[in-house]
Design a protein around this motif. Sequence first.
Motif, PDB file in Angstrom:
ATOM      1  N   VAL A  28      -5.029  -1.983   3.281  1.00 15.97           N
ATOM      2  CA  VAL A  28      -4.013  -1.279   4.068  1.00 15.97           C
ATOM      3  C   VAL A  28      -3.492  -2.158   5.200  1.00 15.97           C
ATOM      4  CG1 VAL A  28      -4.845   1.038   3.530  1.00 15.97           C
ATOM      5  CG2 VAL A  28      -5.809  -0.188   5.480  1.00 15.97           C
ATOM      6  N   PHE A  29      -2.313  -1.831   5.670  1.00 14.36           N
ATOM      7  CA  PHE A  29      -1.705  -2.576   6.785  1.00 14.36           C
ATOM      8  C   PHE A  29      -0.606  -1.721   7.391  1.00 14.36           C
ATOM      9  CE2 PHE A  29       0.182  -3.674   2.743  1.00 14.36           C
ATOM     10  CZ  PHE A  29       1.550  -3.540   2.951  1.00 14.36           C
ATOM     11  N   SER A  30      -0.224  -2.070   8.591  1.00 14.62           N
ATOM     12  CA  SER A  30       0.797  -1.279   9.292  1.00 14.62           C
ATOM     13  C   SER A  30       2.182  -1.891   9.102  1.00 14.62           C
ATOM     14  CB  SER A  30       0.482  -1.218  10.785  1.00 14.62           C
ATOM     15  OG  SER A  30       0.637  -2.494  11.375  1.00 14.62           O
ATOM     16  N   GLU A  54       2.001   2.101  -1.349  1.00 17.61           N
ATOM     17  CA  GLU A  54       2.038   3.542  -1.122  1.00 17.61           C
ATOM     18  C   GLU A  54       2.043   3.804   0.375  1.00 17.61           C
ATOM     19  OE1 GLU A  54      -1.354   5.224  -3.004  1.00 17.61           O
ATOM     20  OE2 GLU A  54      -0.629   4.856  -5.049  1.00 17.61           O
ATOM     21  N   ILE A  55       2.761   4.824   0.797  1.00 18.91           N
ATOM     22  CA  ILE A  55       2.751   5.211   2.202  1.00 18.91           C
ATOM     23  C   ILE A  55       1.547   6.119   2.434  1.00 18.91           C
ATOM     24  CG2 ILE A  55       3.980   6.413   4.040  1.00 18.91           C
ATOM     25  CD1 ILE A  55       6.599   5.658   2.649  1.00 18.91           C
ATOM     26  N   VAL A  56       0.614   5.674   3.252  1.00 19.19           N
ATOM     27  CA  VAL A  56      -0.593   6.451   3.546  1.00 19.19           C
ATOM     28  C   VAL A  56      -0.339   7.396   4.719  1.00 19.19           C
ATOM     29  CG1 VAL A  56      -3.057   6.336   4.095  1.00 19.19           C
ATOM     30  CG2 VAL A  56      -2.001   4.497   2.779  1.00 19.19           C
ATOM     31  N   HIS A  57       0.171   6.843   5.796  1.00 23.65           N
ATOM     32  CA  HIS A  57       0.593   7.604   6.970  1.00 23.65           C
ATOM     33  C   HIS A  57       1.945   7.038   7.384  1.00 23.65           C
ATOM     34  CE1 HIS A  57      -3.460   9.208   7.311  1.00 23.65           C
ATOM     35  NE2 HIS A  57      -3.962   7.986   7.428  1.00 23.65           N
ATOM     36  N   GLN A  72     -11.194   2.315   3.820  1.00 24.16           N
ATOM     37  CA  GLN A  72      -9.739   2.175   3.780  1.00 24.16           C
ATOM     38  C   GLN A  72      -9.066   3.329   4.511  1.00 24.16           C
ATOM     39  OE1 GLN A  72      -6.954   3.114   0.218  1.00 24.16           O
ATOM     40  NE2 GLN A  72      -7.558   0.982  -0.086  1.00 24.16           N
ATOM     41  N   ASP A  73      -9.516   4.559   4.224  1.00 25.02           N
ATOM     42  CA  ASP A  73      -8.945   5.728   4.895  1.00 25.02           C
ATOM     43  C   ASP A  73      -9.179   5.669   6.401  1.00 25.02           C
ATOM     44  OD1 ASP A  73      -8.171   6.693   2.435  1.00 25.02           O
ATOM     45  OD2 ASP A  73      -9.865   8.060   2.228  1.00 25.02           O
ATOM     46  N   LEU A  74     -10.348   5.182   6.786  1.00 24.46           N
ATOM     47  CA  LEU A  74     -10.696   5.109   8.204  1.00 24.46           C
ATOM     48  C   LEU A  74      -9.818   4.091   8.929  1.00 24.46           C
ATOM     49  CD1 LEU A  74     -12.670   6.322  10.235  1.00 24.46           C
ATOM     50  CD2 LEU A  74     -14.330   4.552   9.588  1.00 24.46           C
ATOM     51  N   LEU A  75      -9.665   2.916   8.329  1.00 22.20           N
ATOM     52  CA  LEU A  75      -8.818   1.901   8.947  1.00 22.20           C
ATOM     53  C   LEU A  75      -7.365   2.350   8.979  1.00 22.20           C
ATOM     54  CD1 LEU A  75      -8.328  -0.819  10.215  1.00 22.20           C
ATOM     55  CD2 LEU A  75      -8.409  -1.863   7.946  1.00 22.20           C
TER      56      LEU A  75
END
Length: 328
Positions: A28-30, A54-57, A72-75
């Motif tokens: 994941v990354f921002s 995929e867009i997570v948030h 992954q979800d935590l980061l």
Amino acid sequence: MDQVLRGEASEERVERRIARLAASQHGVFSRAQALASAATRGHMEWKVATASWEIVHRGVYRVAAVPRSWRQDLLAACLMAGDGAAASHRAAGALVHLPGIPEGTVEISAPKSRRVRRGGVVVHQVGALARVDVTSIDAVPSTTVTRTLIDIAAVLGEEPLGEAIDDALRRRLTTIPRLRRRLAELGSRGRAGAKKLQRVLDTRDGSPVSDSVLEARFLSLVRRARLPAPICQHPIRGFGRLVAVADFAWPEARLAVETEGYRWHSGRTRWSRDLARRNALTALGWRVLHVTWSDVHSAPDQLVETIAHVLGSVIRSGSAILPPSRRA
């Protein structure tokens, strides 16, 4: 044509940068990190449209080919909350494998100035986390063990909190003085769980003694008392297996001594295992004495008397273990 080739080469470089970034961050990354890697808005939209990302948030992406995981979800939650956010409470405890705290809960602390609400994410709005309270564990920003134990006092019962503290102390992840000092610095008045934490700390010594120091003191006491020398790290077998390795043993008397460098239990699992081992030793006819720092330091005469009594019973049954000066 040259411009097209240059554009493709540039796009490949961006892809490589983001691939390296994602590989170091559980996939994941921002958006800010992608922009810093020279990705354009159009490039990001194309990656999402082609299902590569995929867009997570909002503002956080996931490489679709990377399997989902709790870390992954935590980061991703930390990236969503922005700078200053970190895994905390039960999530931070699970990252360092504190007992009784399983992985799975996505729980973070974020600055009060940033309102964060997201389903599936437990968010604690706090003042800015001090640098001393933040670390990185497996690429995930997280509160330190000391801060984590202070925080989870608000969400754990007294017994599981005690087990978590015992485990952290045994693994030298924190100390009682450090916990007391940081709690005082953060302020205990009005802090959820602070009184509970103080009660637990009050039942633990401030300066736990390492097993090696205690063992050396015990051997010195045995020599001064002119007791026969025990065998160190003595294997005890029975039922077709190795039942235990005693810290010290007098095999002729079937007496084993276990030194307990920490006076508290080391967790429910270890406690249950120790009971099973003690039962097996009893079935084999062994007596087990558990010796603490307090026994050696504060009540040495009583400890010597107890050991001499057990060894003396063997003398009376005909085995020569005690020196003449110690025989009844």
